[in-house]
Design a protein around this motif. Sequence first.
Motif, PDB file in Angstrom:
ATOM      1  N   THR A 105      -6.287   6.129  -1.304  1.00  0.00           N
ATOM      2  CA  THR A 105      -6.315   4.914  -0.483  1.00  0.00           C
ATOM      3  C   THR A 105      -7.689   4.250  -0.602  1.00  0.00           C
ATOM      4  O   THR A 105      -8.706   4.884  -0.327  1.00  0.00           O
ATOM      5  CB  THR A 105      -6.038   5.259   0.998  1.00  0.00           C
ATOM      6  N   LEU A 152       0.878  -1.177   0.000  1.00  0.00           N
ATOM      7  CA  LEU A 152       0.000   0.000   0.000  1.00  0.00           C
ATOM      8  C   LEU A 152       0.906   1.216   0.000  1.00  0.00           C
ATOM      9  O   LEU A 152       1.460   1.587   1.045  1.00  0.00           O
ATOM     10  CB  LEU A 152      -0.892  -0.024   1.244  1.00  0.00           C
ATOM     11  N   PRO A 208      -2.108   9.433  -0.656  1.00  0.00           N
ATOM     12  CA  PRO A 208      -3.114   9.289   0.417  1.00  0.00           C
ATOM     13  C   PRO A 208      -4.547   9.503  -0.065  1.00  0.00           C
ATOM     14  O   PRO A 208      -5.479   8.865   0.444  1.00  0.00           O
ATOM     15  CB  PRO A 208      -2.710  10.353   1.438  1.00  0.00           C
TER      16      PRO A 208
END
Length: 158
Positions: free
Chosen positions: A69, A62, A66
């Motif tokens: 996500t 991951l 941001p």
Amino acid sequence: MSRLDSMLRRLAAQRDGLNWMADQITGIEGDVVDFGLGNGRTYDHLREILPDRRIWVMDRVLQCHPSCTPPAEDFLQGEAEPMLRKLRETGVKIALAHYDFGSGIKDNDVAESARLSPLIAAIMQPGGYLVSGQPLVGFEQIKGPDTIAPDRYLFYRA
Ligand SMILES: C[S@@+](CC[C@H](N)C(=O)[O-])C[C@H]1O[C@@H](n2cnc3c(N)ncnc32)[C@H](O)[C@@H]1O
């Protein structure tokens, strides 16, 4: 061709190919899967153009921006083979798959896409579509949009 030109062509092909496929899957039931979250660019585009579909996304790490996500329940973190088996066990059927796994080493990437193809086939909705940066095996190859050179991005029907 410089690597910059090559990158620009690849990104444009991804955008045009995904936009084109979003129209093709109208009327086909099923979810969407993005193989390769990476920075999250194609995942972000898919959720923008297909807001009513569940979008699964797979990556061993991951490490996206941001803002991209994915919800934890839609992110399959791990190696492709076990994650494809896990997705199959959920019973979902995929109307559109975007294949963007790759290391940049062509021979390895082509071998991997061939190896993963049967596992991908097992989750596809019959008549569903695939957009891919690498050759896939066992699907019907179809012509993509006219804006994309035939060797740049590949299009298939399950
Ligand atoms: C080219 S990047 C994806 C870029 C992304 N689609 C975007 O638009 O930002 C490829 C990603 O695939 C992942 N990947 C490659 N092979 C994989 C494998 N066998 N299993 C899981 N993830 C893999 C890498 O970690 C990497 O993040």
